[in-house]
Design a protein around this motif. Structure first.
Motif, PDB file in Angstrom:
ATOM      1  N   MET A 201       0.833  -1.305  -0.569  1.00 65.36           N
ATOM      2  CA  MET A 201       0.318   0.287  -0.245  1.00 65.36           C
ATOM      3  C   MET A 201       0.630   1.300  -0.420  1.00 65.36           C
ATOM      4  N   PRO A 202       0.392   2.234  -1.173  1.00 70.43           N
ATOM      5  CA  PRO A 202       1.691   3.296  -0.797  1.00 70.43           C
ATOM      6  C   PRO A 202       1.159   4.688  -0.597  1.00 70.43           C
ATOM      7  N   GLN A 203       0.068   4.734  -0.222  1.00 69.19           N
ATOM      8  CA  GLN A 203      -0.435   6.095   0.319  1.00 69.19           C
ATOM      9  C   GLN A 203      -0.519   5.428   2.199  1.00 69.19           C
ATOM     10  N   TRP A 204       0.448   7.261   2.218  1.00 67.26           N
ATOM     11  CA  TRP A 204       1.276   7.252   3.501  1.00 67.26           C
ATOM     12  C   TRP A 204       0.678   7.703   4.747  1.00 67.26           C
ATOM     13  N   TYR A 205      -0.848   8.026   4.822  1.00 64.76           N
ATOM     14  CA  TYR A 205      -1.696   7.460   5.671  1.00 64.76           C
ATOM     15  C   TYR A 205      -2.041   6.485   6.397  1.00 64.76           C
ATOM     16  N   VAL A 206      -2.586   5.153   4.877  1.00 64.40           N
ATOM     17  CA  VAL A 206      -1.966   3.937   5.687  1.00 64.40           C
ATOM     18  C   VAL A 206      -1.239   3.545   6.368  1.00 64.40           C
ATOM     19  N   GLY A 207       0.027   4.323   6.087  1.00 61.58           N
ATOM     20  CA  GLY A 207       1.408   3.499   6.571  1.00 61.58           C
ATOM     21  C   GLY A 207       1.950   4.219   7.833  1.00 61.58           C
ATOM     22  N   LEU A 208       0.969   5.322   8.665  1.00 61.22           N
ATOM     23  CA  LEU A 208       1.217   5.859   9.569  1.00 61.22           C
ATOM     24  C   LEU A 208      -0.161   5.160  10.220  1.00 61.22           C
ATOM     25  N   VAL A 209      -1.073   4.144   9.383  1.00 60.94           N
ATOM     26  CA  VAL A 209      -1.394   3.502  10.463  1.00 60.94           C
ATOM     27  C   VAL A 209      -0.938   2.154  11.026  1.00 60.94           C
ATOM     28  N   PHE A 210      -0.144   1.863  10.130  1.00 67.16           N
ATOM     29  CA  PHE A 210       0.332   0.891  10.311  1.00 67.16           C
ATOM     30  C   PHE A 210       1.681   0.608  11.798  1.00 67.16           C
ATOM     31  N   LEU A 211       2.561   2.443  10.889  1.00 65.26           N
ATOM     32  CA  LEU A 211       3.309   2.600  12.466  1.00 65.26           C
ATOM     33  C   LEU A 211       2.384   2.509  13.536  1.00 65.26           C
ATOM     34  N   ALA A 212       1.360   2.978  13.648  1.00 67.62           N
ATOM     35  CA  ALA A 212       0.548   3.387  15.226  1.00 67.62           C
ATOM     36  C   ALA A 212       0.427   2.243  15.973  1.00 67.62           C
ATOM     37  N   GLY A 213      -0.027   0.716  14.940  1.00 66.78           N
ATOM     38  CA  GLY A 213       0.335  -0.601  15.261  1.00 66.78           C
ATOM     39  C   GLY A 213       1.195  -1.220  15.913  1.00 66.78           C
ATOM     40  N   ILE A 214       2.367  -0.776  14.856  1.00 67.54           N
ATOM     41  CA  ILE A 214       3.835  -1.620  15.316  1.00 67.54           C
ATOM     42  C   ILE A 214       3.722  -1.058  17.286  1.00 67.54           C
ATOM     43  N   PHE A 215       3.642   0.564  17.633  1.00 68.09           N
ATOM     44  CA  PHE A 215       4.286   0.768  18.376  1.00 68.09           C
ATOM     45  C   PHE A 215       2.916   1.150  19.464  1.00 68.09           C
ATOM     46  N   LEU A 216       2.239   0.622  19.295  1.00 67.00           N
ATOM     47  CA  LEU A 216       1.204  -0.466  20.006  1.00 67.00           C
ATOM     48  C   LEU A 216       1.880  -1.241  20.697  1.00 67.00           C
ATOM     49  N   ALA A 217       2.173  -2.244  19.907  1.00 67.96           N
ATOM     50  CA  ALA A 217       2.131  -3.860  19.908  1.00 67.96           C
ATOM     51  C   ALA A 217       3.838  -3.696  21.332  1.00 67.96           C
ATOM     52  N   ASP A 218       4.949  -3.231  20.391  1.00 68.95           N
ATOM     53  CA  ASP A 218       6.114  -3.126  20.850  1.00 68.95           C
ATOM     54  C   ASP A 218       6.642  -1.707  20.500  1.00 68.95           C
ATOM     55  N   ARG A 219       6.894  -1.356  21.773  1.00 69.50           N
ATOM     56  CA  ARG A 219       7.763   0.418  21.099  1.00 69.50           C
ATOM     57  C   ARG A 219       9.246   0.572  20.658  1.00 69.50           C
ATOM     58  N   ARG A 220       9.953  -0.104  21.768  1.00 64.27           N
ATOM     59  CA  ARG A 220      11.063  -0.937  21.174  1.00 64.27           C
ATOM     60  C   ARG A 220      10.843  -1.314  19.139  1.00 64.27           C
ATOM     61  N   LEU A 221      10.228  -2.208  18.793  1.00 64.87           N
ATOM     62  CA  LEU A 221      10.531  -2.588  17.562  1.00 64.87           C
ATOM     63  C   LEU A 221      10.224  -1.304  16.751  1.00 64.87           C
ATOM     64  N   GLY A 222       8.806  -0.532  17.054  1.00 66.34           N
ATOM     65  CA  GLY A 222       8.638   0.429  17.008  1.00 66.34           C
ATOM     66  C   GLY A 222       9.862   1.576  16.272  1.00 66.34           C
ATOM     67  N   ALA A 223      10.567   1.680  17.373  1.00 68.25           N
ATOM     68  CA  ALA A 223      11.607   2.636  16.709  1.00 68.25           C
ATOM     69  C   ALA A 223      12.838   2.195  16.334  1.00 68.25           C
ATOM     70  N   LEU A 224      12.624   0.941  15.883  1.00 69.75           N
ATOM     71  CA  LEU A 224      13.611   0.426  14.707  1.00 69.75           C
ATOM     72  C   LEU A 224      13.211   0.272  13.629  1.00 69.75           C
ATOM     73  N   ALA A 225      11.870   0.479  13.273  1.00 76.53           N
ATOM     74  CA  ALA A 225      11.121   0.833  11.982  1.00 76.53           C
ATOM     75  C   ALA A 225      11.428   2.257  11.909  1.00 76.53           C
ATOM     76  N   CYS A 226      11.214   2.958  12.567  1.00 74.02           N
ATOM     77  CA  CYS A 226      11.663   4.326  11.781  1.00 74.02           C
ATOM     78  C   CYS A 226      13.587   4.582  11.890  1.00 74.02           C
ATOM     79  N   ALA A 227      14.011   3.892  12.940  1.00 75.50           N
ATOM     80  CA  ALA A 227      15.490   4.063  12.346  1.00 75.50           C
ATOM     81  C   ALA A 227      14.948   3.780  10.580  1.00 75.50           C
TER      82      ALA A 227
END
Length: 329
Positions: A201-227
């Motif tokens: 999915m190329p939409q940025w707003y869809v990606g934002l929701v996915f990122l929120a889901g990652i942080f919801l489960a694990d902030r450490r993995l969320g930070a690594l994903a952002c990096a």
């Protein structure tokens, strides 16, 4: 003497058991969607499903269908209950379902039937890949999805009841063209799109929701994903990748997965593993266009091959580096 109401107790018990089984199955399906990003969390899977539906109801439907068929097939074939319960039998099939919706005609019954069949087959591919890679204690990652989706996209144009698009497949690519300059809007759109493109999915707003889901489960993995996303953006800019590809997340989604896998899922998170993961993120960003060129005659779909190849190579090398430690389990 039979007491009043006892005749209904067995039926009530059966209904209760059936409801419990349905609840477990739904949880396993949602965990399967979350496991695309290494997260065995049903709530995150629900957020991921909402993200797919935000991109288009058919994408959400195909994602859920794929995860459900893969999970159900694994159950029927007697796959280890621990794997099924953790969602490990649903994430490859989820991606296969979404790929069918994206690359075939999602509005046709034939595409839905292909998605169901492919989502079942990928369970077998997963078992085979696990047997082979298990020899070296390596995970399957999304290799079963890559193998199945690549076979589908290569074969589909040969079947008129499956391929409904006009025109020929892509020709061999030429030199990268188009502007390479990235404005501020391009940068933050690309940053979030990197997370969406993991699910195609190329939409940025869809990606934002996915990122929120990652942080919801694990902030450490969320930070690594952002990096990982940030490293991919920097690498793409430094090497002069076309801005349009960067903006759509096509240059960074593999780096997100590599950063999570090497920085916190399969290796113990410390300065050494994070640095190792960032090197892997750079490698996957460079490898993406190379594999896109390799697959160009069949449409140029690299899927998550760069993530799979880089992660497997880097994990296979870990025993040679004493400063890196494999995570327990």
């Amino acid at each position: 003497m039979r007491q009043p109401g006892t005749a209904e107790e067995p039926a009530a018990k059966r209904h209760e058991v059936a409801a419990s089984r349905r609840g477990r199955f739904v949880t396993e399906v949602l965990r399967g969607q979350a496991q695309v990003d290494f997260l065995p969390d049903a709530l995150t899977g629900l957020v991921f499903s909402l993200a797919l539906f935000a991109a288009g109801w058919r994408y959400g439907l195909y994602g859920l269908t794929g995860a459900a068929v893969g999970t159900g097939t694994a159950r029927l074939l007697g796959v280890d209950r621990g794997r099924v319960a953790a969602g490990l039998e649903g994430f490859n099939s989820c991606l296969v379902g979404v790929a069918c919706a994206v690359f075939l005609d999602a509005g046709r019954l034939s595409t839905l039937l292909v998605a169901v069949a492919a989502s079942a087959v990928v369970t077998v591919v997963t078992a085979a890949a696990a047997r082979v890679l298990g020899t070296w204690e390596l995970p399957t990652l999304t290799l079963p999805f890559c193998l199945t989706a690549t076979a589908l996209t290569v074969a589909a144009p040969g079947f008129r009841h499956v391929w409904h698009r006009s025109g020929a497949l892509a020709a061999l690519p030429g030199t990268a063209s188009g502007p390479t300059a990235l404005g501020f809007t391009d940068l933050w759109h690309a940053f979030f799109a990197d997370f969406g493109e993991i699910f195609l999915m190329p939409q940025w707003y869809v990606g934002l929701v996915f990122l929120a889901g990652i942080f919801l489960a694990d902030r450490r993995l969320g930070a690594l994903a952002c990096a990982g996303s940030a490293v991919a953006l920097l690498t793409s800019w430094a090497l002069g990748a076309p801005a349009n590809q960067v903006r759509q997340g096509l240059m960074g989604y593999d780096a997100v997965l590599v950063a999570m896998a090497l920085g916190g899922v399969f290796l113990v998170t410390d300065a050494w593993s994070v640095g190792y993961a960032m090197v892997g993120a750079v490698a996957s960003t460079v490898l993406g266009p190379a594999l896109g060129a390799l697959f160009a005659p069949s449409g140029g779909h690299a899927f998550t091959w760069p993530f799979v190849l880089v992660t497997l190579v880097f994990l296979a090398a870990v025993p040679a580096f004493p400063r890196l430690r494999r995570a327990a389990g």
